[in-house]
Design a protein around this motif. Structure first.
Motif, PDB file in Angstrom:
ATOM      1  N   ASP A 138      33.847 -15.145  76.449  1.00 46.72           N
ATOM      2  CA  ASP A 138      34.689 -14.403  75.510  1.00 46.72           C
ATOM      3  C   ASP A 138      34.721 -15.185  74.200  1.00 46.72           C
ATOM      4  O   ASP A 138      35.258 -16.291  74.140  1.00 46.72           O
ATOM      5  CB  ASP A 138      36.098 -14.259  76.099  1.00 46.72           C
ATOM      6  N   TYR A 139      34.131 -14.618  73.123  1.00 47.33           N
ATOM      7  CA  TYR A 139      34.029 -15.386  71.881  1.00 47.33           C
ATOM      8  C   TYR A 139      35.379 -15.576  71.191  1.00 47.33           C
ATOM      9  O   TYR A 139      35.462 -16.283  70.188  1.00 47.33           O
ATOM     10  CB  TYR A 139      33.021 -14.745  70.912  1.00 47.33           C
ATOM     11  N   ARG A 140      36.437 -14.967  71.697  1.00 45.70           N
ATOM     12  CA  ARG A 140      37.770 -15.234  71.169  1.00 45.70           C
ATOM     13  C   ARG A 140      38.376 -16.491  71.790  1.00 45.70           C
ATOM     14  O   ARG A 140      39.511 -16.872  71.464  1.00 45.70           O
ATOM     15  CB  ARG A 140      38.695 -14.037  71.418  1.00 45.70           C
ATOM     16  N   THR A 141      37.668 -17.124  72.706  1.00 46.01           N
ATOM     17  CA  THR A 141      38.174 -18.348  73.343  1.00 46.01           C
ATOM     18  C   THR A 141      37.306 -19.546  72.970  1.00 46.01           C
ATOM     19  O   THR A 141      37.172 -20.487  73.742  1.00 46.01           O
ATOM     20  CB  THR A 141      38.220 -18.188  74.875  1.00 46.01           C
ATOM     21  N   LEU A 142      36.697 -19.502  71.775  1.00 46.95           N
ATOM     22  CA  LEU A 142      35.849 -20.612  71.338  1.00 46.95           C
ATOM     23  C   LEU A 142      36.667 -21.876  71.092  1.00 46.95           C
ATOM     24  O   LEU A 142      36.201 -22.983  71.310  1.00 46.95           O
ATOM     25  CB  LEU A 142      35.107 -20.223  70.051  1.00 46.95           C
ATOM     26  N   LYS A 143      37.914 -21.697  70.641  1.00 47.56           N
ATOM     27  CA  LYS A 143      38.757 -22.844  70.342  1.00 47.56           C
ATOM     28  C   LYS A 143      39.483 -23.315  71.601  1.00 47.56           C
ATOM     29  O   LYS A 143      39.677 -22.568  72.542  1.00 47.56           O
ATOM     30  CB  LYS A 143      39.782 -22.481  69.269  1.00 47.56           C
TER      31      LYS A 143
END
Length: 357
Positions: free
Chosen positions: A43-48
């Motif tokens: 999920d690219y919204r969980t990169l951080k």
């Protein structure tokens, strides 16, 4: 030198023979704990941040700080991965990682696939994860983008005014998009999109305005569908893009009296799309049978599984088996992968269903 040469030869030629990946490098053992974690980002919204559920492997660095990951569990197409180190001890690990945050950590995001050989050398003054050397030309795309983002932040900070922000918005939106396309890797463009469209970012409002007139976003979707037609990244991006467009159309409606109604409907649609996406992803996860699992688990993993089903905590399991909590977490992650599940509840559900058959 001979040892290093042998290791590199094994990584390079071993990968050609067995299609295994080999990620290695050095960390400063005096600065960081000797545990290095490898995670996959679906999920690219969980990169951080740090998410224990994304960790797929752990390596222990030796006395010289050398670490290595190798195996054949990576997919054949490019995906987003992360290496990270931190100074969270076993005793306060869960507290420090609550909501995915550890105040003393260092990570690097990169692109990789099965068969890649990647080296992470120490940088200036023994800095970790500052550079990569890879057989995959796409690996360092995120590092190049982060470097460009630093130049962008300098421009914004040079003079803080609305006029300066407007000029830089136009300049850097175009620059980032064009740079992403020049890398010829849609995942790199997606990394830029995730940054620009982040709701916590000051640029989010400008992104919504840009979406109204810029065809770039539709072209990115086409490139993702071509390169990664069945990827979770592509499905997530398409759902977000459609939801944002719907919200924009609702806000810019010619009937002011209905603006709030359209906004609520847009948010409802976004919720439905998101829930449908995760429901679709969950249905694809088919847990393995109890018999199949027992044939794959090691004796120690079976011991951990038995205590897990008895609802022992990680610490209680570690005390019972006379090992560290960190070792137990590694065993549990391995069990999750082999059962094709992602939580204790799903493990219990799997074995309860097997017992009733």
């Amino acid at each position: 030198m001979k040892t290093w040469f042998i290791i590199m030869c094994f990584c390079c030629f071993g990968n050609l023979l067995y299609a295994q990946h080999c990620f290695n490098g050095y960390i400063d053992n005096e600065r960081w704990h000797n545990e290095v974690y490898l995670s996959v980002i679906d999920d690219y919204r969980t990169l951080k941040g740090i998410n224990d559920e994304q960790i797929i492997s752990k390596a222990i660095s030796n006395a010289q700080g050398y670490f290595e990951f190798h195996g054949n569990q990576l997919e054949g197409s490019n995906k987003i991965y992360k290496l990270h180190v931190d100074n969270c001890s076993d005793g306060d690990h869960e507290a420090n990682h609550f909501e995915g945050y550890c105040k003393d950590s260092k990570d690097i995001l990169f692109i990789a696939k099965s068969g890649d050989t990647i080296n992470f050398p120490l940088g200036f003054e023994d800095q970790v994860f500052c550079n990569v050397k890879s057989t995959n030309a796409k690996t360092s795309a995120f590092i190049k983008i982060d470097s460009l983002k630093e130049d962008m932040r300098f421009d914004y900070a040079e003079y803080r005014s609305k006029a300066n922000r407007n000029l830089n918005n136009n300049k850097w939106f175009k620059a980032l998009h064009e740079y992403g396309k020049s890398l010829k890797e849609p995942l790199a463009e997606l990394y830029i999109y995730a940054y620009l469209s982040d709701r916590s970012n000051n640029l989010h409002g400008y992104y919504l305005e840009d979406l109204k007139v810029n065809t770039y976003y539709e072209h990115l979707l086409e490139r993702l569908k071509t390169a990664y037609p069945n990827s979770s990244y592509t499905k997530q991006y398409e759902a977000e893009l459609n939801a944002d467009k719907y919200i924009i159309s609702a806000i810019s409606s010619e009937k002011p009296a209905f603006k709030w109604m359209y906004l609520v409907l847009g948010l409802l649609l976004l919720s439905l799309i998101t829930n449908a996406y995760f429901l679709y992803s969950a249905k694809k996860i088919k847990p393995k049978s109890k018999t199949d699992v027992k044939e794959q688990l090691t004796p120690q993993e079976l011991n951990v599984l038995d205590l897990l089903l008895k609802e022992y905590s990680n610490k209680a399991i570690a005390d019972t088996l006379f090992v560290s909590v960190s070792t137990i977490k590694t065993h549990i992650n391995n069990i999750y992968k082999k059962l094709n599940v992602n939580s204790r509840d799903k493990v219990k559900s799997l074995f309860n269903s097997e017992l009733t058959k």
